[in-house]
Design a protein around this motif. Structure first.
Motif, short mmCIF file in Angstrom:
data_model
loop_
_atom_site.label_atom_id
_atom_site.label_comp_id
_atom_site.label_asym_id
_atom_site.label_seq_id
_atom_site.Cartn_x
_atom_site.Cartn_y
_atom_site.Cartn_z
N ARG A 165 0.96 -1.28 -0.04
CA ARG A 165 0.19 -0.01 -0.20
C ARG A 165 0.92 1.08 -0.05
O ARG A 165 1.96 1.11 0.46
CB ARG A 165 -1.08 -0.02 1.24
CG ARG A 165 -0.32 0.08 2.54
CD ARG A 165 -1.28 -0.06 3.59
NE ARG A 165 -1.01 -0.11 4.93
CZ ARG A 165 -1.36 -0.29 5.90
NH1 ARG A 165 -2.85 -0.51 6.02
NH2 ARG A 165 -0.86 -0.42 7.40
N GLN A 166 0.49 2.25 -0.75
CA GLN A 166 1.01 3.75 -0.75
C GLN A 166 0.01 4.73 -0.30
O GLN A 166 -1.00 4.70 -1.16
CB GLN A 166 1.77 3.66 -2.04
CG GLN A 166 2.74 5.03 -1.97
CD GLN A 166 3.56 5.01 -3.26
OE1 GLN A 166 3.30 4.18 -4.11
NE2 GLN A 166 4.48 5.71 -2.94
N ALA A 167 0.34 5.60 0.78
CA ALA A 167 -0.49 6.42 0.99
C ALA A 167 0.20 7.88 0.70
O ALA A 167 1.43 7.64 0.20
CB ALA A 167 -0.60 6.69 2.69
N PRO A 168 -0.56 8.82 0.24
CA PRO A 168 -0.11 9.98 -0.23
C PRO A 168 1.07 10.66 0.71
O PRO A 168 0.98 10.80 1.77
CB PRO A 168 -1.32 11.09 -0.28
CG PRO A 168 -2.43 10.22 -0.35
CD PRO A 168 -1.97 8.96 0.67
N ALA B 194 -5.22 4.18 1.71
CA ALA B 194 -3.91 4.11 0.71
C ALA B 194 -4.58 3.44 -0.37
O ALA B 194 -5.63 2.91 -0.53
CB ALA B 194 -2.98 3.37 1.46
N LYS B 195 -3.69 3.47 -1.38
CA LYS B 195 -3.93 2.73 -2.71
C LYS B 195 -3.15 1.17 -2.53
O LYS B 195 -2.02 1.35 -2.12
CB LYS B 195 -3.27 3.63 -3.83
CG LYS B 195 -3.66 2.72 -5.51
CD LYS B 195 -3.53 3.84 -6.29
CE LYS B 195 -4.29 3.21 -7.49
NZ LYS B 195 -4.14 4.33 -8.74
N VAL C 265 -8.37 2.16 -1.33
CA VAL C 265 -9.21 1.98 -0.26
C VAL C 265 -9.19 2.98 0.77
O VAL C 265 -8.12 3.72 1.10
CB VAL C 265 -8.32 0.86 0.70
CG1 VAL C 265 -8.88 0.64 2.16
CG2 VAL C 265 -8.53 -0.57 -0.14
N SER C 266 -10.23 3.85 1.16
CA SER C 266 -10.41 5.01 2.00
C SER C 266 -11.36 4.66 3.11
O SER C 266 -12.14 4.10 3.11
CB SER C 266 -10.96 5.88 1.20
OG SER C 266 -10.43 6.41 0.03
N VAL C 267 -10.76 4.73 4.29
CA VAL C 267 -11.62 4.51 5.59
C VAL C 267 -11.82 5.97 6.27
O VAL C 267 -11.02 6.59 6.71
CB VAL C 267 -10.61 3.81 6.57
CG1 VAL C 267 -11.46 3.39 7.74
CG2 VAL C 267 -10.15 2.45 5.73
#
Length: 128
Positions: free
Chosen positions: A37-40, A91-92, A124-126
């Motif tokens: 996963r990779q978050a901004p 993250a994506k 994926v957004s929580v």
């Protein structure tokens, strides 16, 4: 020949999602498959990995007890069941597959863009 991720979406904290990584044009036999996963603004990190040969798995500490990786060889698909999601899981999520690496190496070492296959990712957004 590629892998395709699906199953991402928007979910409230505490909710669940199941991601799928489907191989197209090849079989997952003798591959190590990982979810990343990779978050901004952050580096891509290994989340969970599985060996199609012996079923061994690895989870990064932050997802242990909440995420479950599995493989369905008949469907040529790897799943990531994600429960008790938190905003920090936003993250994506990407799927990678490689014949030359181990479960431990794939998930612990920085991800290599030289893996045999990478998918395009699923968001994926929580959030409440």
């Amino acid at each position: 020949l590629h892998v395709v991720e699906s199953g991402g979406g928007l979910v409230q904290p505490g909710g669940s999602l199941r991601l799928s990584c489907a191989a197209s044009g090849f079989t997952l036999d003798d591959f190590t498959i990982g979810w990343f996963r990779q978050a901004p603004g952050k580096e891509r990190e290994g989340v969970s990995c599985i060996s199609s040969s012996d079923g061994s798995t690895y989870y990064t500490d932050s997802v242990k007890g909440r995420f479950t990786i599995s493989i369905n060889n008949a469907r040529n698909t790897v799943y990531l069941q994600m429960d008790s999601l938190t905003p920090e899981d936003t993250a994506k999520y990407y799927c990678g597959a490689d014949r030359r690496t181990t479960v431990q190496a794939m998930c612990v070492e920085p991800p290599s863009f030289l893996y045999d296959y990478w998918g395009q990712g699923t968001q994926v957004s929580v959030s409440s």
